[in-house]
Design an enzyme around this catalytic site. Structure first.
Site, PDB file in Angstrom:
ATOM      1  CD  GLU A  46       2.056  85.075   5.100  1.00 40.84           C
ATOM      2  OE1 GLU A  46       2.671  83.997   5.112  1.00 40.84           O
ATOM      3  OE2 GLU A  46       1.433  85.503   6.084  1.00 40.84           O
ATOM      4  CB  CYS A 201       3.296  75.150  19.321  1.00 42.15           C
ATOM      5  SG  CYS A 201       3.489  73.380  19.036  1.00 42.15           S
ATOM      6  CB  CYS A 208       1.984  71.729  26.651  1.00 38.36           C
ATOM      7  SG  CYS A 208       3.095  71.212  25.329  1.00 38.36           S
ATOM      8  CB  CYS A 211      -1.282  74.810  24.411  1.00 39.51           C
ATOM      9  SG  CYS A 211      -1.834  74.478  22.732  1.00 39.51           S
ATOM     10  CB  CYS A 217      -1.961  68.308  21.966  1.00 43.45           C
ATOM     11  SG  CYS A 217      -0.304  68.220  21.267  1.00 43.45           S
TER      12      CYS A 217
HETATM   13  S1  SF4 Z   1      -0.167  71.201  23.560  1.00 44.33           S
HETATM   14 FE1  SF4 Z   1       0.476  70.450  21.597  1.00 44.33          FE
HETATM   15  S2  SF4 Z   1      -0.015  72.130  20.190  1.00 44.33           S
HETATM   16 FE2  SF4 Z   1      -0.100  72.957  22.252  1.00 44.33          FE
HETATM   17  S3  SF4 Z   1       1.919  73.808  22.590  1.00 44.33           S
HETATM   18 FE3  SF4 Z   1       1.962  71.722  23.370  1.00 44.33          FE
HETATM   19  S4  SF4 Z   1       2.715  70.494  21.668  1.00 44.33           S
HETATM   20 FE4  SF4 Z   1       2.070  72.469  20.832  1.00 44.33          FE
END
Ligand code: SF4
Length: 375
Positions: A46, A201, A208, A211, A217
């Protein structure tokens, strides 16, 4: 569970469930600090991963563990040795705090890391998010993390437009992060948020379409991804120039230990001069040969630092006492052989410079100019 705040969307368990499922199917699983509950290893990773890419950390992490397999070994080391192993990773306050933290774990906690994020935060160099990561991964504590990647994911998903330069907004985001925590599966959830921020992201070009939380989102729905997170206060950059004295005598180089505060704190480096005239005055009458080497700019977070190296080779037959007199202005310095210097904690540009002294290195190909020139 839901997250409510005026102006922000309501997220249900769907968020954490999807993060966990995505992590298990598409997240990262082969990193050497995963699949362990050893707080020493998780903590080390970390700290190294703060401000440093995974690919860079991998080599350092393995080397560090070989030399310091546990917190007791790290605590017993000298700061010089820790800085030497850290050399090249940058942000050297991390290394000094790492060392101090290991010593505190040994002296105050009998060599065992505390098990709660609250106690972990009491140790040197461990902030709230790092403490939470160690507590979640090693001890299963249900606690939120909020590193840079996770801030980006959460502010985008929530459409959180508060300015994170303001403590009150940062606190509000911590509140949101905590409210989103799942009742179970804290480890894959925490890892999933980290992985999502590190992979899909991204800062400039989030993917997206791939995602798992796209339909939840706000930023994706409004095509405002790059507007988040909002942070108005930017670091003010500055410029600095110095002449860098690379003083050689026989097979040795003169290095000085930098102060405990500031850039490259605690590392061994070359003496600096603010101006060429200042240096010329200081070195008036010195025997030997001065070679001006090409200047270069070292870019730090807040500073562009242009260094003008001058390699000064003292005659080999210079007496020890005479050589000592020339360097008496730097009481924190000493002569190093090349091998000793390369084993010490050095700033990356100096390591490169010293290596260029080898046959076929950059120096042997560099254009040399007699005289010191101007800074
Ligand atoms: S949908 Fe939202 S959380 Fe997912 S990659 Fe795109 S901006 Fe990031």
């Amino acid at each position: 569970m839901s997250v409510r705040k005026e102006g922000l969307p309501v997220l249900t368990d769907a968020f954490s469930t999807r993060i966990v499922e995505w992590q298990q199917r598409h997240g990262r699983h082969g990193l050497p600090w995963q699949h362990t509950r050893d707080p020493y290893r998780v903590w080390l990773s970390e700290i190294m991963l703060q401000q440093t890419q995974v690919t860079t950390v991998l080599t350092y992490y393995e080397r560090f563990l070989q030399r310091f397999p546990d917190v007791t070994a790290l605590a017993a080391a000298s700061q010089d040795e820790v800085l030497a192993l850290w050399s090249g990773l940058g942000y050297y306050s991390r290394a000094r705090n790492l060392h101090r933290c290991a010593q505190a774990v040994v002296s105050q906690h009998g060599g065992q890391f505390p098990r709660s994020s609250e106690q972990l935060q009491g140790l040197p160099g461990i902030g709230r998010s790092t403490a939470a990561a160690v507590a979640a991964f090693c001890f299963g504590e249900r606690v939120a993390i909020l590193d840079g990647n996770v801030k980006r994911v959460l502010t985008r998903v929530l459409g959180f437009a508060g300015d994170l330069a303001q403590a009150v907004q940062e606190r509000a985001l911590w509140g949101q992060a905590t409210a989103l925590l799942p009742d179970r599966g804290i480890e894959p959830y925490t890892q999933g948020l980290m992985d999502l921020g590190a992979t899909l992201c991204s800062v400039r070009a989030p993917q997206c379409l791939l995602c798992p939380v796209r339909d939840l989102c706000v930023a994706a729905a409004t095509q405002t991804q790059t507007k988040f997170p909002v942070k108005t206060r930017k670091l003010k950059r500055s410029k600095r120039e110095h002449l860098w004295l690379w003083l050689c005598w026989r097979d040795r180089v003169w290095l000085v230990q930098r102060p405990d505060q500031g850039v490259w704190a605690g590392l061994w480096s070359l003496p600096e001069f603010e101006t060429a005239p200042g240096f010329e005055q200081h070195s008036a009458g010195w025997p030997g040969q001065a070679d001006r080497l090409p200047p270069f700019t070292h870019v730090l977070t807040h500073l562009d630092w242009t260094l003008h190296p001058v390699r000064w080779t003292l005659p080999a037959d210079l007496e020890e006492a005479q050589a000592a007199a020339l360097v008496s202005a730097w009481p924190t310095g000493r002569w190093f052989t090349q091998a000793e210097a390369l084993a010490a904690g050095l700033p990356a540009p100096l390591r490169k410079l010293l290596l260029s002294r080898r046959p076929g290195g950059a120096l042997s190909r560099a254009r040399r100019a007699r005289g010191v020139g101007s800074v």
